[in-house]
Design a protein around this motif. Structure first.
Motif, PDB file in Angstrom:
ATOM      1  N   ILE A 226       0.818  -1.218   0.000  1.00  0.00           N
ATOM      2  CA  ILE A 226       0.000   0.000   0.000  1.00  0.00           C
ATOM      3  C   ILE A 226       0.851   1.269   0.000  1.00  0.00           C
ATOM      4  CG2 ILE A 226      -2.005  -1.060   1.107  1.00  0.00           C
ATOM      5  CD1 ILE A 226      -1.153   0.399   3.658  1.00  0.00           C
ATOM      6  N   SER A 227       2.181   1.112   0.137  1.00  0.00           N
ATOM      7  CA  SER A 227       2.992   2.320   0.144  1.00  0.00           C
ATOM      8  C   SER A 227       3.153   2.888  -1.266  1.00  0.00           C
ATOM      9  CB  SER A 227       4.353   2.073   0.775  1.00  0.00           C
ATOM     10  OG  SER A 227       5.052   1.154  -0.020  1.00  0.00           O
ATOM     11  N   GLU A 228       2.735   2.117  -2.262  1.00  0.00           N
ATOM     12  CA  GLU A 228       2.731   2.680  -3.623  1.00  0.00           C
ATOM     13  C   GLU A 228       1.618   3.726  -3.732  1.00  0.00           C
ATOM     14  OE1 GLU A 228       2.148  -0.852  -5.838  1.00  0.00           O
ATOM     15  OE2 GLU A 228       4.204  -1.544  -5.536  1.00  0.00           O
ATOM     16  N   HIS A 229       0.725   3.695  -2.778  1.00  0.00           N
ATOM     17  CA  HIS A 229      -0.357   4.681  -2.766  1.00  0.00           C
ATOM     18  C   HIS A 229       0.013   5.829  -1.847  1.00  0.00           C
ATOM     19  CE1 HIS A 229      -2.904   0.814  -3.380  1.00  0.00           C
ATOM     20  NE2 HIS A 229      -2.246   1.151  -4.465  1.00  0.00           N
ATOM     21  N   GLU A 230      -0.533   6.984  -2.132  1.00  0.00           N
ATOM     22  CA  GLU A 230      -0.316   8.140  -1.255  1.00  0.00           C
ATOM     23  C   GLU A 230      -1.518   8.282  -0.333  1.00  0.00           C
ATOM     24  OE1 GLU A 230       2.469   9.703  -1.434  1.00  0.00           O
ATOM     25  OE2 GLU A 230       3.197   8.869  -3.331  1.00  0.00           O
ATOM     26  N   MET A 231      -1.230   8.696   0.868  1.00  0.00           N
ATOM     27  CA  MET A 231      -2.320   8.955   1.801  1.00  0.00           C
ATOM     28  C   MET A 231      -2.479  10.476   1.890  1.00  0.00           C
ATOM     29  SD  MET A 231      -2.976   5.856   2.438  1.00  0.00           S
ATOM     30  CE  MET A 231      -4.332   6.081   3.560  1.00  0.00           C
ATOM     31  N   LEU A 232      -3.594  10.966   1.407  1.00  0.00           N
ATOM     32  CA  LEU A 232      -3.826  12.416   1.395  1.00  0.00           C
ATOM     33  C   LEU A 232      -4.812  12.797   2.493  1.00  0.00           C
ATOM     34  CD1 LEU A 232      -4.637  12.881  -2.425  1.00  0.00           C
ATOM     35  CD2 LEU A 232      -2.401  12.592  -1.374  1.00  0.00           C
ATOM     36  N   PHE A 233      -4.584  13.957   3.042  1.00  0.00           N
ATOM     37  CA  PHE A 233      -5.607  14.498   3.954  1.00  0.00           C
ATOM     38  C   PHE A 233      -6.080  15.819   3.379  1.00  0.00           C
ATOM     39  CE2 PHE A 233      -7.055  17.212   7.393  1.00  0.00           C
ATOM     40  CZ  PHE A 233      -8.006  16.381   7.976  1.00  0.00           C
ATOM     41  N   ILE A 234      -7.391  15.946   3.187  1.00  0.00           N
ATOM     42  CA  ILE A 234      -7.954  17.162   2.594  1.00  0.00           C
ATOM     43  C   ILE A 234      -9.079  17.668   3.502  1.00  0.00           C
ATOM     44  CG2 ILE A 234      -9.018  18.187   0.534  1.00  0.00           C
ATOM     45  CD1 ILE A 234      -8.108  15.572  -0.937  1.00  0.00           C
ATOM     46  N   VAL A 264      -9.547  11.426   4.632  1.00  0.00           N
ATOM     47  CA  VAL A 264      -8.279  10.773   4.323  1.00  0.00           C
ATOM     48  C   VAL A 264      -8.517   9.982   3.040  1.00  0.00           C
ATOM     49  CG1 VAL A 264      -6.578   9.076   5.069  1.00  0.00           C
ATOM     50  CG2 VAL A 264      -7.598  10.639   6.732  1.00  0.00           C
ATOM     51  N   VAL A 265      -7.633  10.168   2.081  1.00  0.00           N
ATOM     52  CA  VAL A 265      -7.831   9.580   0.760  1.00  0.00           C
ATOM     53  C   VAL A 265      -6.639   8.694   0.415  1.00  0.00           C
ATOM     54  CG1 VAL A 265      -8.215  10.108  -1.703  1.00  0.00           C
ATOM     55  CG2 VAL A 265      -9.031  11.687   0.059  1.00  0.00           C
ATOM     56  N   GLU A 266      -6.929   7.448   0.065  1.00  0.00           N
ATOM     57  CA  GLU A 266      -5.862   6.582  -0.454  1.00  0.00           C
ATOM     58  C   GLU A 266      -5.857   6.801  -1.957  1.00  0.00           C
ATOM     59  OE1 GLU A 266      -6.150   2.567   1.005  1.00  0.00           O
ATOM     60  OE2 GLU A 266      -4.738   1.866  -0.525  1.00  0.00           O
ATOM     61  N   HIS A 292      -2.350  17.771   3.036  1.00  0.00           N
ATOM     62  CA  HIS A 292      -0.988  17.201   3.145  1.00  0.00           C
ATOM     63  C   HIS A 292      -1.043  15.727   2.803  1.00  0.00           C
ATOM     64  CE1 HIS A 292      -2.229  15.785   7.188  1.00  0.00           C
ATOM     65  NE2 HIS A 292      -2.742  17.011   7.328  1.00  0.00           N
ATOM     66  N   TRP A 293       0.122  15.174   2.475  1.00  0.00           N
ATOM     67  CA  TRP A 293       0.130  13.737   2.144  1.00  0.00           C
ATOM     68  C   TRP A 293       1.424  13.084   2.603  1.00  0.00           C
ATOM     69  CZ3 TRP A 293       1.915  16.885  -1.916  1.00  0.00           C
ATOM     70  CH2 TRP A 293       2.997  16.391  -2.644  1.00  0.00           C
ATOM     71  N   HIS A 294       1.360  11.739   2.759  1.00  0.00           N
ATOM     72  CA  HIS A 294       2.543  10.964   3.166  1.00  0.00           C
ATOM     73  C   HIS A 294       2.368   9.527   2.712  1.00  0.00           C
ATOM     74  CE1 HIS A 294       0.283   8.875   6.391  1.00  0.00           C
ATOM     75  NE2 HIS A 294      -0.404   9.999   6.422  1.00  0.00           N
ATOM     76  N   LYS A 295       3.439   8.744   2.826  1.00  0.00           N
ATOM     77  CA  LYS A 295       3.359   7.309   2.492  1.00  0.00           C
ATOM     78  C   LYS A 295       2.624   6.568   3.613  1.00  0.00           C
ATOM     79  CE  LYS A 295       5.906   7.088  -1.289  1.00  0.00           C
ATOM     80  NZ  LYS A 295       5.314   6.666  -2.568  1.00  0.00           N
ATOM     81  N   ALA A 296       2.027   5.421   3.273  1.00  0.00           N
ATOM     82  CA  ALA A 296       1.274   4.665   4.278  1.00  0.00           C
ATOM     83  C   ALA A 296       2.207   4.102   5.353  1.00  0.00           C
ATOM     84  CB  ALA A 296       0.529   3.517   3.621  1.00  0.00           C
ATOM     85  N   ASP A 297       1.801   4.213   6.623  1.00  0.00           N
ATOM     86  CA  ASP A 297       2.557   3.613   7.726  1.00  0.00           C
ATOM     87  C   ASP A 297       1.729   2.502   8.379  1.00  0.00           C
ATOM     88  OD1 ASP A 297       0.617   4.920   9.071  1.00  0.00           O
ATOM     89  OD2 ASP A 297       1.930   6.401  10.027  1.00  0.00           O
ATOM     90  N   LEU A 298       2.175   2.034   9.548  1.00  0.00           N
ATOM     91  CA  LEU A 298       1.498   0.897  10.196  1.00  0.00           C
ATOM     92  C   LEU A 298       0.038   1.223  10.538  1.00  0.00           C
ATOM     93  CD1 LEU A 298       2.165  -1.961  11.148  1.00  0.00           C
ATOM     94  CD2 LEU A 298       2.734  -1.012  13.366  1.00  0.00           C
ATOM     95  N   GLU A 299      -0.164   2.487  10.906  1.00  0.00           N
ATOM     96  CA  GLU A 299      -1.514   2.902  11.248  1.00  0.00           C
ATOM     97  C   GLU A 299      -2.428   2.818  10.018  1.00  0.00           C
ATOM     98  OE1 GLU A 299      -1.349   5.827  14.214  1.00  0.00           O
ATOM     99  OE2 GLU A 299      -3.179   6.784  13.514  1.00  0.00           O
TER     100      GLU A 299
END
Lengths: 311, 491
Positions: A226-234, A264-266, A292-299
């Motif tokens: 899932i880290s190929e996906h970005e996690m966005l917060f809008i 939160v958007v994957e 803002h966005w970041h790579k997926a973590d354990l959460e």
């Protein structure tokens, strides 16, 4: 090579409720595995069964290849179980408490004081050994519980919510203790709700929901998918449901969920695509005020695999 | 010397050390101890001033009775309450799980707590001895009787402490614990009052005990032996409630039940050799049958895994009692217990112990009735619990049912017969069936009770026989798989 802990097809039922359903996973020596899941997912039941405090309806658990059902006494000598709360004895000092359990695990008169001193020193409780148990803070209690768990030098540690209720400093210190134990070659299975804590120390995770294992594996392998996906917060000035409706029409949006007053958007796509997404929102008369966005973590991994349902 | 101390250190029960330490530091014990001593002093001054002033010939008796009364209250109330609180605190303070996986066996945990209670009892006795012995300085006190009464009080106190621990073990929740504690307190207070009354009557020589010399000694010895073995049975039951219902936990109960039955046989022989009375013989026979009832207690869980666990325990030589294998699943225990139920009481009829033998027909019907009742009330739950579809909860119910089935069934029968002319005449009245069969009344036949219990006994016996056959096959399979597992491990 035999795994230190191997859970094989574990099933535990309480009346109509299946608390754990055909769970299988393993932990090797020197590894730290996180055991994560929502409340009521079956974590504690699994851990108690591993610790021989409960008996499965089906399946078996092996510690260094020995079944906990067939040889409970022998496997107990290799397991250290730390429950989420330390039980205290009235009118008992820390030293007496540890001395009692040191006697119980069968340490001889010569070894006992030495071993008690060692665990007191490891958990930094040496100066408090004459303190009464009921006067300890939460952090000290957790340390004492860990000290008791380590008395018989177990190969496998089962830690149920060890960081619950600890202040930030105590959590950091506790994490260091766990790392130190893993470096001694001990296998550790640790459950926690504080996933950021686990992500920093765990080699692997087992995700459980409604009694079933939904994912299991090494952290880097699981997050890789899932880290190929970005996690966005809008967050927009407009209501969240309008934002959600708009996101559903934009290509590249895989999953959405509401968090605080935003979404939160994957998202699958490069930076260009993210810019296009923002543009598309503006074109739909939505005004972003936080992004803002970041790579997926354990959460994110946990939230992506579970639905948060209780049994 | 150091080697001896090391060996002693290894033998010392850690729970015993912990309990003694906690109790001596605890407020409950210290308060009770000082209050008891204060009461003893006040009583001493009061009785002495009155007794000496009046110059009574029985002042020694009165003095002893007062002091002994206080000692009874401490032995029957304080010590059992301490033991009860010590066990229930393990659950309340969340230390129970840690204790269970500490490496100590349930039996050792219970034993540690009982030993601690007996040491605390010893402390009370030690503190009371100067007061009690002062009674002998005055008039009217019989030394032997007083010492025997004192012995029973002391032994009784330790036994009730075990019951206190059992009550705490049976209570799995806070609510049930409170209920148990309440019931237990009422029980101990009632027992104290009864024993105070009985012992006072004995001390005052009201003719309640008319034994002398060898007869008295034999009576005391047999009573103590029976009490000890009954406590051993209770101990086994308590240890079994502490852990998961493993096969070996039930096996321990059955083993203790066997010892109790054999002790009852010894008691019967001793008693009958002094008093060759057919009625006494019948009472003993029914008692022995009731004890053998306890040997039929089923396991709560009959899963294969637990059978393997028990056999593994045995292979690790954790159980070294002779004939233990007999008590495990598939170990012919059904046959053994049936023969025990049948054999022990009938031995008394076949080999009379007195010089004036009884007629074999006296009470024979009563014994058959008792046998039918016991086989029906124990064999049926045992059979039902062995069914694969029986849940652990149902097995737990059946296990407890065996303990209370006799009075329970009889009570139900009386309640059902309340509207009729003869409330005791309903066929389910097991107690009435046995007593009337001994009295050669025709209730047993006219009510159909004989036939009813007889059919149940027969069905239970045949069912258990086929179950035993299956269990023997399973046992062979498990033993083979255990051997294979061992070989795999070695490979």
């Amino acid at each position: 090579m035999t795994a230190l802990l191997e859970v094989r097809g574990l099933t535990r039922k309480f009346g109509q409720l299946t608390a754990v359903n055909n769970a299988s996973f393993s932990v090797g020596a020197g590894e730290i595995w996180g055991f994560i899941g929502p409340n009521g997912a079956g974590k504690t039941t699994t851990m108690r069964t591993i610790a021989t405090l409960d008996i499965p309806d089906q399946g078996d658990i092996f510690i260094e290849g020995r079944s906990v059902l067939v040889e409970p006494q022998r496997t107990r000598q290799r397991i250290g179980f730390m429950p989420d709360a330390l039980g205290t004895y009235a009118d008992t000092t820390i030293y007496e408490y540890l001395d009692f359990f040191a006697r119980a695990v069968g340490l001889s008169q010569e070894l006992r004081p030495q071993r008690v001193r060692e665990v007191l020193s490891f958990t930094d409780l040496g100066k408090l050994c004459d303190r009464m148990m009921d006067s300890l803070s939460k952090g000290m209690s957790q340390r004492l519980c860990l000290a008791k768990t380590l008395l018989h030098d177990p190969a496998l540690l089962i830690l149920d919510e060890p960081a619950a209720g600890l202040d930030p400093r105590a959590r950091v210190e506790f994490r260091e203790l766990i790392r130190a134990l893993a470096s001694q070659g001990k296998g550790i299975l640790i459950s926690s709700h504080i996933l950021s804590e686990l992500s920093e120390v765990c080699d692997g995770v087992v995700v459980i929901e409604k009694g079933s294992i939904v994912r299991e594996g090494r952290v880097h392998e699981l997050t890789k998918n899932i880290s190929e996906h970005e996690m966005l917060f809008i967050r927009t000035l407009e209501p969240v449901h309008e934002l959600e409706r708009a996101l559903a029409e934009i290509p590249g949006v895989l999953k959405t969920r509401q968090e605080k007053s935003g979404m939160v958007v994957e998202f699958q796509g490069e930076e260009d695509a993210i810019a296009d997404l923002l543009q598309a929102l503006v074109q739909r008369n939505l005004r972003p005020i936080e992004f803002h966005w970041h790579k997926a973590d354990l959460e994110e991994l946990f939230l992506s695999f579970t639905e948060g349902n209780l049994q | 010397m150091s080697r001896f101390l090391q060996a002693l250190d290894r033998k010392i029960n850690p729970v015993f050390v912990k309990e003694i330490r906690q109790s001596l530091r605890g407020r409950f014990f210290r308060t009770a101890f000082f209050m008891a001593l204060a009461a003893a002093w006040i009583t001493t001054l009061f009785v002495l001033s009155n007794g000496l002033r009046n110059g009574e010939q029985t002042s020694g008796q009165w003095f002893f009775l007062w002091q002994h009364g206080i000692y009874i209250l401490t032995s029957f109330i304080v010590i059992p309450q301490l033991a009860n609180r010590g066990m229930s605190a393990e659950r309340e303070e969340n230390t129970f799980d840690a204790l269970m996986i500490s490496g100590l066996s349930p039996a050792r945990i219970v034993m540690g707590k009982v030993l601690a209670a007996s040491v605390l009892q010893g402390l009370f006795l030690f503190a009371f001895l100067p007061f009690l012995s002062l009674g002998f300085a005055f008039f009217g006190l019989d030394l032997a009787t007083s010492l025997i009464i004192l012995l029973f009080t002391t032994v009784g106190g330790t036994g009730f402490a075990l019951f206190g621990i059992l009550a705490a073990c049976l209570a799995k929740t806070r609510a049930s614990n409170n209920l148990m504690q309440g019931m237990f307190t009422i029980g101990t207070v009632g027992l104290s009052m009864s024993w105070i009354g009985f012992s006072s009557a004995v001390i005052m020589d009201l003719g309640l005990v008319s034994l002398f010399g060898g007869e008295l000694f034999a009576g005391v010895a047999v009573t103590l032996l029976l009490w000890y073995l009954f406590l051993y049975w209770t101990f086994a039951f308590t240890a079994a409630t502490l852990t998961h219902p493993e096969e070996n936990a039930s096996a321990r109960i059955r083993f203790a039940s066997l010892l109790l039955s054999l002790a009852a046989l010894l008691g019967a022989i001793t008693h009958l050799s002094f008093v060759p009375d057919p009625e006494i013989l019948n009472i003993w026979v029914v008692s022995i049958l009731l004890f053998t009832m306890l040997t039929h207690i089923p396991s709560i869980t009959e899963e294969d895994t637990l059978g393997r666990r028990a056999l593994a325990d045995l292979s690790m030589k954790k159980w070294r009692r002779p004939g233990m294998s007999l008590f495990l699943k598939g170990g012919n225990r059904g046959v053994a217990f049936f023969l025990l139920s049948l054999g022990i009481p009938f031995l008394l009829y076949l080999f009379p112990v007195s010089s004036s033998p009884f007629s074999p027909s006296v009470g024979f019907e009563g014994v058959i009735a008792a046998l039918f009742v016991i086989l029906a009330l124990t064999g049926t739950p045992s059979l039902l619990s062995s069914r694969a579809s029986a849940s652990p909860r149902r097995r737990m119910f059946l296990r407890l049912f065996i303990l209370v089935s006799l009075p329970f069934i009889s009570l139900i029968s009386i309640l059902l017969g309340m509207g009729t002319k003869d409330p005791f005449g309903f066929p389910l009245n097991a107690i009435h069936l046995i007593t009337s069969a001994f009295g050669e009344e025709d209730y047993a036949y006219t009510s159909g009770a004989f036939g009813l219990f007889g059919i149940f006994a027969l069905v239970a016996f045949i069912g258990n026989l086929s179950r035993m056959k299956k269990a023997r096959q399973e046992r062979k399979f498990i033993l083979r798989s255990l051997t294979l597992t061992k070989q795999d491990g070695e490979d």
